[in-house]
Design an enzyme around this catalytic site. Structure first.
Site, PDB file in Angstrom:
ATOM      1  N   ASP A 176       0.843  -1.199   0.000  1.00 40.91           N
ATOM      2  CA  ASP A 176       0.000   0.000   0.000  1.00 40.91           C
ATOM      3  C   ASP A 176       0.879   1.251   0.000  1.00 40.91           C
ATOM      4  OD1 ASP A 176      -2.093   1.800   0.396  1.00 40.91           O
ATOM      5  OD2 ASP A 176      -2.190   1.419   2.563  1.00 40.91           O
TER       6      ASP A 176
HETATM    7  C1  SPV Z   1      -6.731   1.947   4.391  1.00 42.18           C
HETATM    8  O1  SPV Z   1      -7.576   1.149   4.781  1.00 42.18           O
HETATM    9  O2  SPV Z   1      -6.167   1.833   3.307  1.00 42.18           O
HETATM   10  C2  SPV Z   1      -6.365   3.090   5.225  1.00 42.18           C
HETATM   11  C3  SPV Z   1      -6.457   2.982   6.665  1.00 42.18           C
HETATM   12  O3  SPV Z   1      -5.942   4.068   4.679  1.00 42.18           O
HETATM   13  S1  SPV Z   1      -4.925   2.481   7.221  1.00 42.18           S
HETATM   14  O4  SPV Z   1      -4.557   1.259   6.597  1.00 42.18           O
HETATM   15  O5  SPV Z   1      -5.040   2.350   8.676  1.00 42.18           O
HETATM   16  O6  SPV Z   1      -3.975   3.540   6.901  1.00 42.18           O
HETATM   17 MG    MG Z   2      -5.317   3.729   2.728  1.00 45.29          MG
END
Ligand code: SPV
Ligand code: MG
Length: 572
Positions: A72
């Site tokens: 991510d």
């Molecule tokens: C997501 O779910 O992608 C978020 C929340 O942005 S977190 O993973 O806690 O950053």
């Molecule tokens: Mg996110």
């Protein structure tokens, strides 16, 4: 089923704001593809006569990336993220909150907003970090915050470009993630709200919620002109011992459970794989899996094949039209059965046959009696009740018994029905399913006709369009003499019988005929019984009668007033 929630963007975008206005608080949960979207969209559990459900869907960057096997870090392209969102959007109708990461640079953000609006997404949340961001739950990486003024410009550009008044741009504060304090977050919140942000999300990866609680208190003290009424969002992933209701009490308006469906499926998939390897077969793993049938149901496969069958062999429609009526006399146009009266160039029956034929229902059977010589419209089979003057509706109906055996639809021909109502009925589950109108409660006092009324088993039902296809709702009582204050719905003369439902219906009627002398439900005797009396008898004998609910899409021709209304309804 996947075509069930088709909605258009203009209807969908405002949903998030409307829920916030109505309830002041909503719960969202992460979805990462069409199936997870469908599961959340349909989940509704009853607890202490309350229905529990999620209000909105969170299209998470973490879980969208992870579903693709990727980290991510804004590596998954916007096109790919939008494709996932579209998958979710087209099979669901709850509001969607899009995780916009940093939102890219200003120009990229300006291109992104209209694309989200076009899909019916209700809100985007963007975080004040520098592109390409690192996931906020990762404590190791260097989390670099964006210059708040620069971030505020991005928000303003987004607000300027959006078309829908209701689309929301929510600013996500990463101060606590980047090791800054609550005051830094508050300062940033003020700047972003001044730039036009529609709400604030305060993120934290602490194990306890102290800091976000402190933030919430300070947030509500921001000058009224900027912070007032702007929703506050929490993502309690790490500090998840706190209850949603407590967050609500603390002044939060949206709670997002941000990654749980993906984490759950990861665990389940791994367990199943291990089980299959360890057992050298998959039988033991069945308990960890839903049956394929459930997947068929969820994604609309079952409905699709049902439609295939209907196209091959349409379900017969049976319409009783043997009795005498005097509407044509009241309209001074001689003696014509009311369904043959001309309404802007075509009779109601002609219109009805056309509509039914257009949706593939070509087996239309009309029981005729009075003025039978006037029925010669093509596209229907006419069955004559020779004794129409001395017999009643059930006798007429049973003349079409041969047509009932594989299932049928009972329909009064004096109605104008929108196609969707009929297709919703055909797609409904249950052996006997009726269509009822819940808006009846709101205009009881205006009703000057004798109505077929029902009492629903679930008395406090709402008239919510989304519930049209909810098949588990049951009729507790049906009849014309139900106290109007007790009745929950008006019943339309539109009922579907499955093969099994038709068999039971015929058997019950024939069994009742054996006792022809006695009173029968609301009728003097079984011979004079109305269709609804037989349904009531079936309920009495323990058969289930379900209903689907509408509050629009139909009109009935009873009297002069209806005639005028129907005339106004048709353009030609
Ligand atoms: C997501 O779910 O992608 C978020 C929340 O942005 S977190 O993973 O806690 O950053
Ligand atoms: Mg996110």
């Amino acid at each position: 089923m996947s075509l069930k929630y088709l909605t258009n963007p203009t209807e969908r975008i405002p949903k998030l704001k409307r829920i916030l206005e109505k309830k002041g608080f909503l719960k969202a949960i992460e979805v990462h593809n069409g199936l997870s979207g469908l599961i959340v969209n349909e989940l509704k559990i009853e607890e202490a006569s309350n229905f529990l459900e999620f209000d909105a869907l969170w299209e998470s960057s973490l879980t969208d990336s992870a579903s693709k096997g990727l980290p991510d870090v804004e590596l998954v392209s916007i096109d790919s993220r939008l494709f996932t969102t579209e998958q979710i959007a087209r099979v669901t109708d709850k509001p969607i909150i899009f995780d916009g990461d940093t939102g890219g640079d200003i120009s990229q953000f300006e291109y992104l907003i209209p694309r989200l609006e076009n899909m019916g997404v209700s809100a985007i949340i963007i975080e004040d970090k520098v592109f390409p961001k690192r996931n906020s739950l990762d404590g190791e990486s260097n989390q670099i915050l964006e210059d708040p003024k620069k971030f505020a410009e991005k928000i303003k550009a987004g607000k300027d470009i959006q078309k829908s008044r209701d689309f929301m741009i929510i600013a996500r504060l990463e101060s606590l993630i980047a090791g800054k304090d609550v005051d830094d977050a508050i300062k940033r919140a003020e700047i972003y709200l001044n730039a036009g942000a529609d709400g604030i999300m305060i993120h934290s990866k602490d194990k306890t919620p102290e800091k976000i609680i402190d933030f919430a208190k300070k947030y509500r003290k921001l000058p009224i002109n900027i912070g007032f009424g702007k929703p506050l969002v929490s993502v309690p992933t790490t500090y998840n011992r706190i209850y949603d209701d407590e967050l609500k009490e603390l002044g939060f308006n949206i709670v997002i459970h941000a990654n749980h469906n993906l984490r759950a499926s990861y665990k389940a998939m791994e367990e199943v794989c291990k089980d299959i390897l360890l057992n050298n077969r998959s039988s033991e793993a069945d308990k960890l899996c839903v049956p394929v049938k459930d997947i068929f149901e969820k994604v609309g496969y079952t409905v699709l094949t049902k439609k295939d069958k209907l196209r091959e062999k349409p379900i017969p429609i049976i319409m009783p039209a043997a009795g005498r009526d005097d509407l044509s006399l009241k309209l001074n146009i001689g003696k014509i059965p009311k369904i043959l009266i001309d309404i802007k160039g075509k009779s109601l029956l002609e219109r009805q046959i056309k509509r039914l034929t257009e949706i593939g229902l070509k087996d239309i059977n009309i029981i005729i009696g009075d003025k039978s010589e006037m029925f010669n419209l093509p596209g229907a089979n006419y069955i004559k009740n020779e004794n129409w003057e001395t017999t009643f509706v059930m006798h007429s109906l049973m003349l079409a018994k041969d047509k009932m055996k594989e299932g049928f639809i009972y329909m009064n021909p004096d109605m104008v029905l929108e196609k969707k109502l009929i297709t919703d009925l055909i797609n409904s589950e249950g052996d006997i399913v009726m269509v009822v109108d819940g808006s009846y409660k709101y205009h009881q006092h205006e009703v000057d006709k004798i109505l077929d009324l029902i009492i629903s088993k679930e008395i406090n039902s709402t008239t919510n369009l989304r519930e049209i296809n909810k098949e588990d709702r049951e009729v507790q009582k049906i009849g014309k003499r139900i106290n109007i204050l007790e009745a929950t719905h008006e019943a339309l003369s539109l009922v579907k019988f499955s093969k099994n439902g038709a068999k039971n219906f015929i058997e019950v009627y024939e069994d009742c005929l054996k006792n022809e002398k006695r009173n029968f439900q609301e009728a003097e005797s079984i011979k004079k019984a109305d269709f609804t009396d037989i349904l009531q008898e079936m309920i009495y004998r323990g058969f289930k009668i379900n209903f689907i609910e509408t509050h629009k899409g139909w009109l009935e021709l009873h009297n002069k007033k209806d005639y005028e209304i129907i005339k106004g309804y048709f353009n030609n």
